[in-house]
Scaffold this motif. Structure first.
Motif, short mmCIF file in Angstrom:
data_model
loop_
_atom_site.label_atom_id
_atom_site.label_comp_id
_atom_site.label_asym_id
_atom_site.label_seq_id
_atom_site.Cartn_x
_atom_site.Cartn_y
_atom_site.Cartn_z
N GLY A 122 -18.97 28.97 -36.58
CA GLY A 122 -18.57 27.57 -36.47
C GLY A 122 -18.46 27.10 -35.03
N ILE A 123 -17.86 27.93 -34.18
CA ILE A 123 -17.72 27.57 -32.76
C ILE A 123 -19.09 27.54 -32.09
N GLU A 124 -19.95 28.51 -32.41
CA GLU A 124 -21.29 28.53 -31.83
C GLU A 124 -22.10 27.31 -32.25
N ALA A 125 -21.95 26.90 -33.51
CA ALA A 125 -22.69 25.72 -33.98
C ALA A 125 -22.23 24.46 -33.26
N ARG A 126 -20.93 24.34 -33.01
CA ARG A 126 -20.40 23.14 -32.34
C ARG A 126 -20.73 23.11 -30.85
N THR A 127 -20.85 24.27 -30.22
CA THR A 127 -21.07 24.31 -28.78
C THR A 127 -22.54 24.52 -28.40
N TRP A 134 -15.86 41.17 -26.74
CA TRP A 134 -14.84 40.14 -26.93
C TRP A 134 -13.99 39.94 -25.68
N GLY A 135 -13.67 41.01 -25.00
CA GLY A 135 -12.75 40.96 -23.86
C GLY A 135 -13.22 40.14 -22.69
N ASN A 136 -14.52 39.93 -22.55
CA ASN A 136 -15.05 39.18 -21.41
C ASN A 136 -15.44 37.75 -21.75
N LEU A 137 -15.11 37.29 -22.96
CA LEU A 137 -15.35 35.89 -23.31
C LEU A 137 -14.37 34.99 -22.54
N PRO A 138 -14.76 33.75 -22.25
CA PRO A 138 -13.79 32.81 -21.69
C PRO A 138 -12.58 32.72 -22.62
N ALA A 139 -11.38 32.73 -22.06
CA ALA A 139 -10.16 32.79 -22.86
C ALA A 139 -10.04 31.62 -23.84
N ASP A 140 -10.50 30.43 -23.43
CA ASP A 140 -10.36 29.28 -24.33
C ASP A 140 -11.26 29.41 -25.55
N LEU A 141 -12.46 29.94 -25.39
CA LEU A 141 -13.36 30.11 -26.53
C LEU A 141 -12.86 31.23 -27.45
N ALA A 142 -12.37 32.31 -26.87
CA ALA A 142 -11.82 33.40 -27.69
C ALA A 142 -10.63 32.90 -28.50
N GLN A 143 -9.78 32.09 -27.88
CA GLN A 143 -8.62 31.53 -28.58
C GLN A 143 -9.07 30.56 -29.67
N ALA A 144 -10.11 29.77 -29.42
CA ALA A 144 -10.62 28.83 -30.42
C ALA A 144 -11.11 29.58 -31.66
N CYS A 148 -13.84 18.65 -40.53
CA CYS A 148 -13.29 18.62 -39.18
C CYS A 148 -12.58 19.94 -38.88
N MET A 149 -12.64 20.33 -37.62
CA MET A 149 -11.92 21.51 -37.18
C MET A 149 -10.50 21.10 -36.79
N PRO A 150 -9.54 22.01 -36.85
CA PRO A 150 -8.19 21.69 -36.41
C PRO A 150 -8.19 21.19 -34.97
N PHE A 151 -7.26 20.31 -34.63
CA PHE A 151 -7.23 19.68 -33.32
C PHE A 151 -7.19 20.71 -32.18
N GLY A 152 -6.38 21.75 -32.32
CA GLY A 152 -6.29 22.76 -31.27
C GLY A 152 -7.62 23.41 -30.97
N VAL A 153 -8.44 23.61 -32.01
CA VAL A 153 -9.74 24.22 -31.84
C VAL A 153 -10.69 23.26 -31.12
N ARG A 186 -15.03 21.05 -23.74
CA ARG A 186 -15.81 21.10 -22.50
C ARG A 186 -17.11 21.90 -22.62
N TYR A 187 -17.26 22.65 -23.72
CA TYR A 187 -18.48 23.43 -23.94
C TYR A 187 -19.49 22.71 -24.81
N ARG A 188 -19.09 21.61 -25.42
CA ARG A 188 -19.99 20.90 -26.32
C ARG A 188 -21.09 20.19 -25.55
N PRO A 189 -22.32 20.16 -26.12
CA PRO A 189 -23.43 19.49 -25.42
C PRO A 189 -23.19 18.00 -25.29
N LEU A 190 -23.60 17.45 -24.16
CA LEU A 190 -23.49 16.02 -23.92
C LEU A 190 -24.63 15.31 -24.62
N ARG A 191 -24.30 14.30 -25.41
CA ARG A 191 -25.33 13.53 -26.12
C ARG A 191 -25.27 12.09 -25.65
N ILE A 192 -26.44 11.57 -25.30
CA ILE A 192 -26.55 10.21 -24.80
C ILE A 192 -27.57 9.45 -25.63
#
Length: 198
Positions: free
Chosen positions: A49-54, A144-154, A175-180, A186-192
């Protein structure tokens, strides 16, 4: 275009004990590992789910990407970050592949939008009625240990959410929970414009 995951995230890499602790499940009993299969499934679902969103592979693994036509002189790749391209082949209408010499292309590494670029003016021509097949390795970390802390927490929060609401049968809004969502924003692709990725 089609992206196929050739290797999966090894079970040993997943923080099953960490999720068990996060959920405050009982410990010190003979049945400690009774729910490990269930927890592993929720971690894999959360990771996907996180990979699909980012648009990013979190744990490094191998993929095969097929494409029927190039989008310009350099071709943006559908996942990031890409660490290596192991092979580019042109597959004709007959299904027979021809390996392209590595001296004819190169990888332009980028954390957001890696590119397959030509060494000359353009990428090798894709046969009419055929496709290009690219074998690549993508991922932010081998473990797992070398992932950015925010993504691991998500991932941990989303896996916990799946666990807590595993008996929910009504359809939600997807929808994903707000905390996630706040952790991955900041990792999500920018769409214009009309949803075009930049």
């Amino acid at each position: 275009m089609m992206l196929i995951e050739e290797t999966t995230v090894p079970q040993a890499v997943l923080p099953i004990a960490g999720l068990r602790s996060h959920l405050r499940l009982g410990s010190g009993f003979a049945e400690d590992s009774l729910q490990d299969g269930l927890l592993e499934g929720f971690l894999r679902a959360a990771l996907a789910g996180i990979e699909a969103r980012t648009g990013k592979a979190l744990i490094a693994r191998d993929f095969t990407w097929t494409v029927e036509r190039w989008n310009g002189a350099g071709q943006g790749l559908p996942i990031a970050p890409v660490s290596a391209i192991s092979q580019l082949s042109m597959v004709g209408r007959d299904g027979l592949p021809t390996v392209v010499e590595p001296c004819k292309y190169r990888l332009v590494q980028d954390a957001v939008r890696p590119v397959l670029a030509p060494m000359g003016t353009c990428l090798p021509t894709i046969p009419h009625g055929g496709h290009a097949e690219l074998k690549l390795t993508a991922g932010m970390s081998p473990d797992w240990g070398n992932l950015p802390a925010d993504l691991a927490q998500a991932v941990m929060l989303l896996a916990a959410h799946y666990y807590e609401y595993r008996d929910e049968t009504s359809l939600g809004r997807g929808c994903m929970p707000f905390g996630v969502t706040s952790l991955i924003e900041r990792y999500r692709p920018l769409r214009i414009g009309l949803g075009a990725e930049q």
